[in-house]
Design a protein around this motif. Structure first.
Motif, PDB file in Angstrom:
ATOM      1  N   VAL B 148       0.890  -1.157   0.000  1.00 39.96           N
ATOM      2  CA  VAL B 148       0.000   0.000   0.000  1.00 39.96           C
ATOM      3  C   VAL B 148       0.929   1.209   0.000  1.00 39.96           C
ATOM      4  N   ALA B 153      -1.602  14.089  -1.860  1.00 35.80           N
ATOM      5  CA  ALA B 153      -2.589  14.271  -2.938  1.00 35.80           C
ATOM      6  C   ALA B 153      -2.148  15.327  -3.937  1.00 35.80           C
ATOM      7  N   GLY B 154      -2.238  14.974  -5.211  1.00 33.99           N
ATOM      8  CA  GLY B 154      -1.960  15.925  -6.279  1.00 33.99           C
ATOM      9  C   GLY B 154      -0.503  16.058  -6.673  1.00 33.99           C
ATOM     10  N   GLU B 158       1.836  10.780  -6.166  1.00 31.72           N
ATOM     11  CA  GLU B 158       0.539  10.130  -6.363  1.00 31.72           C
ATOM     12  C   GLU B 158       0.448   9.535  -7.760  1.00 31.72           C
ATOM     13  N   TYR B 159       0.863  10.329  -8.770  1.00 31.85           N
ATOM     14  CA  TYR B 159       0.742   9.834 -10.145  1.00 31.85           C
ATOM     15  C   TYR B 159       1.688   8.656 -10.371  1.00 31.85           C
ATOM     16  N   LYS B 162       0.089   5.593  -8.628  1.00 31.95           N
ATOM     17  CA  LYS B 162      -1.123   5.100  -9.281  1.00 31.95           C
ATOM     18  C   LYS B 162      -0.863   4.652 -10.706  1.00 31.95           C
ATOM     19  N   ASP B 164       0.267   6.667 -14.349  1.00 30.59           N
ATOM     20  CA  ASP B 164      -0.479   7.671 -15.087  1.00 30.59           C
ATOM     21  C   ASP B 164       0.189   7.855 -16.440  1.00 30.59           C
ATOM     22  N   GLN B 178      -2.730   5.316  -1.666  1.00 28.11           N
ATOM     23  CA  GLN B 178      -3.584   6.039  -0.759  1.00 28.11           C
ATOM     24  C   GLN B 178      -3.037   7.450  -0.624  1.00 28.11           C
ATOM     25  N   THR B 179      -3.872   8.457  -0.766  1.00 29.62           N
ATOM     26  CA  THR B 179      -3.312   9.807  -0.706  1.00 29.62           C
ATOM     27  C   THR B 179      -3.729  10.530   0.573  1.00 29.62           C
TER      28      THR B 179
END
Lengths: 257, 265
Positions: B148, B153-154, B158-159, B162, B164, B178-179
């Protein structure tokens, strides 16, 4: 239909028409931008799937929170309204009063942070469950007050009548008071559910993904904040509208209020 | 009456459309005497709060810029995602918050030249089994551990976590991301054992994990990127002026002094 009713109706309908036409003109004027923005928010990078998943979590947390709240609220009221006075009941009653004042005396946000980062610091990958638990604990305090109000709203004469007819205290409570209390408390439970739904928007702080978080992520990544935030607002509004309609329906059809 | 309501409504609508505020050019800012900056002061050593005082490399840099063009600097401290959106919605003139410049963000913002070379790193718990000597090994190890991964966030982290396509990052199989609203919370969750790894910019990683004895930063850097100052899309006068300023402080040695003050190298 009286004359004033008709007048109100005409004004309402024409206001809706004006809003609708205004929106239509706006959409036509800026058609391409809106389509682009819609694509970026809903179609690219699994937008819709992510939004639906967020919606699901919002539901899990608010419904789970309400169910937990109802259970806790009921237990607290059983403890508080029971007549027995042994030491265990006194301990439980004291515990309940502490619980109520703590959970009603601190913001939900603060409770969430403490529960996630301190109390359940050892739990891994269960953000939604922890959020549900926090919401349940918070809601339990409010539901218990709502139920207490419901019970107190039944006239005292009913209890006296029950006792004088030979029912025991517990029987009177169960057969006469509680059914009326539930009916009285029901609308407030609906309100509690609606506020739970809206309050779930803060669980993003502990890393859980729900509706607000998803739209925030999408807005930041795509910079389409107008489309993202407006749709988010409309979605919450629709959910609350539907839920309150369902509660009203249930009240009318089942409880026959 | 109806006519009145209709005209009122259209009036409001027209006003709403026309008042969609425009980005302020350099001249507007100079005339106003105030530069509005948005940042996210949870990213040491680039921007953070020292007591009540906003400070950090970026903050000093932008104050220097304020002096350079002769205006007062007003800093708004918001969440990182909010800091970016503040500029594209023209609530702020520019964002300086260790913002990585890239093609995806350049679709919505304009950027100055880069002022700092940066990269993403992975923070893990000591002895967690997540490690590797190069990027492939680290990613494999994250995947093997069903990690995990936490990020702010942002941010690029994060990218990266995840996956992207617009950023050129591939999805890391078997991991979830998880952000959190800031890096410190992500690192706290890591130390608690609530997540297995944090992907964040290198210097903040050092600053944030300093106080936790159990955490370590993996030696391999995941990306090569450049921080730049973001302004509203197409605000060329402000971009030109920022670039001029960056060249000027490099030539007169002020940038060097600033780098030394914060990074001592």
């Amino acid at each position: 239909m009286s004359k004033t009713d008709r007048k109100t109706r005409i004004v309402q309908i024409s206001m809706l028409c004006v809003i609708f036409v205004g929106l239509l003109i706006y959409v036509l004027l800026d058609y391409q931008t809106i389509v682009d923005s819609f694509n970026k928010v809903f179609l690219e990078k699994n937008g819709t799937t992510r939004i639906l998943r967020g919606l699901l979590n919002t539901f899990i947390i608010s419904v789970g929170g309400l169910i937990l709240g109802l259970i806790i609220g009921t237990i607290i009221n059983i403890i508080n309204f029971s007549k027995s006075n042994n030491i265990i009941m006194i301990i439980l009653r004291t515990f309940c009063s502490y619980y109520l004042s703590i959970f009603r005396g601190t913001p939900l946000m603060v409770q969430l942070l403490i529960i996630y980062f301190i109390i359940f610091a050892f739990v891994r990958g269960q953000e939604v469950t922890i959020a549900t638990l926090a919401f349940g604990l918070n809601s339990g305090a409010y539901v218990s007050e709502i139920l207490r109000g419901g019970i107190n709203s039944v006239p005292k004469g009913q209890l006296e009548a029950g006792l004088s007819l030979g029912f025991s205290y517990n029987q009177t409570m169960r057969k006469i008071i509680i059914p009326q209390a539930v009916r009285n408390a029901f609308p407030s439970i609906g309100n509690e559910f609606i506020s739970l739904i809206k309050e779930t928007s803060i669980v993003g702080f502990i890393g859980a993904t729900e509706l607000t978080k998803v739209f925030k992520e999408i807005a930041t990544a795509s910079f389409q904040y107008t489309m993202a935030y407006l749709t988010m607002g409309i979605l919450y509004f629709l959910i609350v509208l539907i839920i309150s309609y369902l509660f009203k329906l249930f009240e009318r059809k089942v409880l026959k209020v | 009456m109806k006519k009145f309501i209709v005209s009122l409504f259209f009036g409001c609508l027209l006003f709403a459309i026309s008042s969609c505020s425009k980005a302020r050019t350099l001249d507007d800012i100079k005339a106003d005497g105030k530069l509005i900056v948005s940042t996210n002061a949870e990213f040491p050593p680039f921007e953070y709060k020292d007591g009540d005082e906003l400070t950090g490399f970026d903050i000093d840099l932008i104050k220097m810029y304020g002096e350079y063009i002769g205006v007062e600097v007003e800093i708004n401290n918001v969440d990182f995602d909010g800091a970016l959106l503040n500029v594209s919605s023209n609530k702020a003139d520019l964002v300086i918050a260790a913002v990585t410049k890239n093609a995806e963000r350049e679709k919505s913002l304009s950027f100055s030249n880069g002022y700092f070379l940066a990269s993403q790193v992975v923070i893990v718990k000591k002895g967690s089994g997540i490690n590797g000597n190069n990027i492939e090994e680290i990613l494999q190890s994250l995947s093997d551990n069903n990690a995990v991964i936490a990020a702010q966030a942002g941010t690029v982290g994060e990218y990266y976590a995840k996956g992207d396509s617009d950023w050129g990052f591939e999805v890391i199989p078997n991991t979830t991301c998880q952000t959190y609203d800031n890096g410190a919370q992500a690192v706290l969750a890591l130390n608690n054992g609530q997540v297995d790894a944090v992907i964040i910019d290198q210097l903040p990683a050092i600053a944030l994990s300093e106080s936790y004895a159990d955490l370590e930063i993996l030696g391999t850097t995941l990306t090569e990127e450049e921080y730049a100052i973001g302004v509203a899309k197409g605000n060329t006068s402000l971009v030109d002026s920022l670039n001029e300023f960056l060249v000027a402080i490099e030539e007169n040695g002020q940038l060097e002094t600033l780098l030394e003050k914060y990074f001592g190298e």
